[in-house]
Design a protein around this motif. Structure first.
Motif, PDB file in Angstrom:
ATOM      1  N   ARG A 133       0.725  -1.276   0.283  1.00  0.00           N
ATOM      2  CA  ARG A 133      -0.077   0.170   0.035  1.00  0.00           C
ATOM      3  C   ARG A 133       0.559   0.907  -0.303  1.00  0.00           C
ATOM      4  O   ARG A 133       0.767   2.339  -0.738  1.00  0.00           O
ATOM      5  N   PHE A 134       1.825   1.072   0.835  1.00  0.00           N
ATOM      6  CA  PHE A 134       3.182   1.959   0.992  1.00  0.00           C
ATOM      7  C   PHE A 134       3.289   2.643  -0.782  1.00  0.00           C
ATOM      8  O   PHE A 134       3.249   3.598  -1.622  1.00  0.00           O
ATOM      9  N   ASN A 135       3.779   1.496  -1.275  1.00  0.00           N
ATOM     10  CA  ASN A 135       4.481   2.196  -2.780  1.00  0.00           C
ATOM     11  C   ASN A 135       3.400   2.289  -3.724  1.00  0.00           C
ATOM     12  O   ASN A 135       3.155   3.097  -4.304  1.00  0.00           O
ATOM     13  N   LEU A 136       1.581   2.051  -3.169  1.00  0.00           N
ATOM     14  CA  LEU A 136       0.986   2.236  -4.284  1.00  0.00           C
ATOM     15  C   LEU A 136       0.643   4.063  -3.773  1.00  0.00           C
ATOM     16  O   LEU A 136       0.336   4.541  -4.495  1.00  0.00           O
ATOM     17  N   ARG A 137       1.043   4.393  -2.501  1.00  0.00           N
ATOM     18  CA  ARG A 137       0.569   5.538  -2.102  1.00  0.00           C
ATOM     19  C   ARG A 137       1.792   6.368  -2.683  1.00  0.00           C
ATOM     20  O   ARG A 137       1.656   7.854  -2.879  1.00  0.00           O
ATOM     21  N   LEU A 138       2.659   6.013  -2.806  1.00  0.00           N
ATOM     22  CA  LEU A 138       4.222   7.137  -3.539  1.00  0.00           C
ATOM     23  C   LEU A 138       3.629   6.894  -4.851  1.00  0.00           C
ATOM     24  O   LEU A 138       4.290   7.935  -5.752  1.00  0.00           O
ATOM     25  N   LYS A 139       2.940   6.155  -6.386  1.00  0.00           N
ATOM     26  CA  LYS A 139       2.933   6.956  -6.853  1.00  0.00           C
ATOM     27  C   LYS A 139       1.607   7.456  -7.620  1.00  0.00           C
ATOM     28  O   LYS A 139       2.083   8.280  -8.361  1.00  0.00           O
ATOM     29  N   LEU A 140       0.800   6.896  -6.395  1.00  0.00           N
ATOM     30  CA  LEU A 140      -0.698   7.430  -6.213  1.00  0.00           C
ATOM     31  C   LEU A 140      -0.540   8.806  -5.646  1.00  0.00           C
ATOM     32  O   LEU A 140      -2.501   9.999  -6.012  1.00  0.00           O
ATOM     33  N   GLY A 141       0.031   9.009  -4.522  1.00  0.00           N
ATOM     34  CA  GLY A 141      -0.343   9.982  -3.634  1.00  0.00           C
ATOM     35  C   GLY A 141      -1.821   9.733  -3.102  1.00  0.00           C
ATOM     36  O   GLY A 141      -2.453   8.804  -2.844  1.00  0.00           O
ATOM     37  N   ARG A 142      -2.499  10.663  -3.257  1.00  0.00           N
ATOM     38  CA  ARG A 142      -3.994  10.847  -2.676  1.00  0.00           C
ATOM     39  C   ARG A 142      -5.217   9.729  -3.016  1.00  0.00           C
ATOM     40  O   ARG A 142      -5.895   8.793  -2.390  1.00  0.00           O
ATOM     41  N   THR A 143      -4.432   9.930  -4.656  1.00  0.00           N
ATOM     42  CA  THR A 143      -5.745   8.684  -4.733  1.00  0.00           C
ATOM     43  C   THR A 143      -6.202   7.247  -4.549  1.00  0.00           C
ATOM     44  O   THR A 143      -6.729   6.335  -4.546  1.00  0.00           O
ATOM     45  N   ALA A 144      -4.031   7.020  -4.186  1.00  0.00           N
ATOM     46  CA  ALA A 144      -4.125   5.481  -2.901  1.00  0.00           C
ATOM     47  C   ALA A 144      -4.959   5.731  -2.226  1.00  0.00           C
ATOM     48  O   ALA A 144      -5.612   4.069  -1.788  1.00  0.00           O
ATOM     49  N   SER A 145      -5.772   6.344  -1.860  1.00  0.00           N
ATOM     50  CA  SER A 145      -6.527   5.791  -0.518  1.00  0.00           C
ATOM     51  C   SER A 145      -7.918   6.019  -1.086  1.00  0.00           C
ATOM     52  O   SER A 145      -9.308   6.332  -0.021  1.00  0.00           O
ATOM     53  N   ASP A 146      -8.752   6.146  -2.302  1.00  0.00           N
ATOM     54  CA  ASP A 146     -10.120   6.218  -2.816  1.00  0.00           C
ATOM     55  C   ASP A 146     -10.043   5.042  -3.188  1.00  0.00           C
ATOM     56  O   ASP A 146     -10.024   5.120  -5.170  1.00  0.00           O
ATOM     57  N   LEU A 147     -10.563   4.496  -2.823  1.00  0.00           N
ATOM     58  CA  LEU A 147     -11.315   2.862  -3.709  1.00  0.00           C
ATOM     59  C   LEU A 147     -12.090   2.634  -5.165  1.00  0.00           C
ATOM     60  O   LEU A 147     -11.822   2.816  -5.927  1.00  0.00           O
ATOM     61  N   SER A 148     -12.669   3.794  -5.092  1.00  0.00           N
ATOM     62  CA  SER A 148     -13.534   4.299  -5.765  1.00  0.00           C
ATOM     63  C   SER A 148     -12.092   4.722  -7.046  1.00  0.00           C
ATOM     64  O   SER A 148     -13.009   3.893  -8.845  1.00  0.00           O
ATOM     65  N   ALA A 149     -11.606   5.056  -7.507  1.00  0.00           N
ATOM     66  CA  ALA A 149     -10.735   5.714  -8.139  1.00  0.00           C
ATOM     67  C   ALA A 149      -9.953   4.751  -8.563  1.00  0.00           C
ATOM     68  O   ALA A 149      -9.632   4.030 -10.377  1.00  0.00           O
ATOM     69  N   LEU A 150      -9.188   3.489  -7.691  1.00  0.00           N
ATOM     70  CA  LEU A 150      -8.901   2.863  -7.970  1.00  0.00           C
ATOM     71  C   LEU A 150      -9.355   1.601  -8.775  1.00  0.00           C
ATOM     72  O   LEU A 150      -9.103   0.715  -9.165  1.00  0.00           O
ATOM     73  N   LEU A 151     -10.633   1.671  -8.795  1.00  0.00           N
ATOM     74  CA  LEU A 151     -11.376   0.357  -9.153  1.00  0.00           C
ATOM     75  C   LEU A 151     -12.220   1.444 -10.407  1.00  0.00           C
ATOM     76  O   LEU A 151     -12.394   0.965 -10.949  1.00  0.00           O
ATOM     77  N   THR A 152     -11.724   2.034 -10.953  1.00  0.00           N
ATOM     78  CA  THR A 152     -12.019   2.728 -12.719  1.00  0.00           C
ATOM     79  C   THR A 152     -10.979   3.625 -12.909  1.00  0.00           C
ATOM     80  O   THR A 152     -10.700   3.368 -14.245  1.00  0.00           O
ATOM     81  N   THR A 153     -10.148   4.058 -12.471  1.00  0.00           N
ATOM     82  CA  THR A 153      -9.568   5.274 -13.132  1.00  0.00           C
ATOM     83  C   THR A 153      -7.691   4.734 -13.014  1.00  0.00           C
ATOM     84  O   THR A 153      -6.690   5.157 -13.576  1.00  0.00           O
ATOM     85  N   GLU A 154      -7.848   4.127 -11.485  1.00  0.00           N
ATOM     86  CA  GLU A 154      -6.150   3.277 -12.121  1.00  0.00           C
ATOM     87  C   GLU A 154      -6.251   2.493 -11.973  1.00  0.00           C
ATOM     88  O   GLU A 154      -5.892   1.532 -11.019  1.00  0.00           O
ATOM     89  N   VAL A 155      -7.159   1.189 -12.348  1.00  0.00           N
ATOM     90  CA  VAL A 155      -7.413  -0.211 -12.828  1.00  0.00           C
ATOM     91  C   VAL A 155      -6.032  -0.964 -12.313  1.00  0.00           C
ATOM     92  O   VAL A 155      -5.525  -1.609 -11.917  1.00  0.00           O
ATOM     93  N   LYS A 156      -4.581  -0.327 -13.542  1.00  0.00           N
ATOM     94  CA  LYS A 156      -3.731  -0.751 -13.467  1.00  0.00           C
ATOM     95  C   LYS A 156      -2.655  -0.912 -12.935  1.00  0.00           C
ATOM     96  O   LYS A 156      -2.108  -1.263 -11.931  1.00  0.00           O
ATOM     97  N   SER A 157      -2.438   0.925 -11.594  1.00  0.00           N
ATOM     98  CA  SER A 157      -1.613   0.848 -10.402  1.00  0.00           C
ATOM     99  C   SER A 157      -2.276  -0.295  -9.030  1.00  0.00           C
ATOM    100  O   SER A 157      -1.763  -1.347  -8.429  1.00  0.00           O
TER     101      SER A 157
END
Length: 106
Positions: free
Chosen positions: A63-87
């Protein structure tokens, strides 16, 4: 659109995560495939998609690695499941949580 360009196993897993019909203990317990809905690493907390992606202490490093890559977006489940699926798929692959059910090559 979010799953276009993904291989079939990847797209399938994203759709399972979106619907909550994914082999995590909360769902497996609901369908009678396991006796406990709780996370094996976080006593008393149901292992659902939200917990797996955003909270489980076992996956803090991933999760830390994900936050390094995406910043705040890493805490947004909706964004992860729609716009950030590759991450999200990178996170899932690093956790190896679905290696036995979906294979090593997600």
């Amino acid at each position: 659109k979010a799953v276009s360009g993904l291989r079939r196993p990847q797209a399938s897993l994203i759709m399972q995560l979106r619907s909550g019909h994914v082999p995590l203990n909360a769902y497996l317990n609901r369908i009678g495939a396991t006796t406990s809905q709780y996370c094996d690493h976080c006593p008393g907390i149901p292992e659902d998609v939200h917990h797996f992606v955003l909270q489980c202490s076992k996956y803090d490093q991933q999760r830390f690695n994900l936050r390094l890559k995406l910043g705040r977006t890493a805490s947004d489940l909706s964004a992860l499941l729609t716009t950030e699926v590759k991450s999200l798929l990178t996170y899932v692959h690093q956790t190896r949580r679905f290696a036995t059910t979906h294979g090593e090559d997600l």
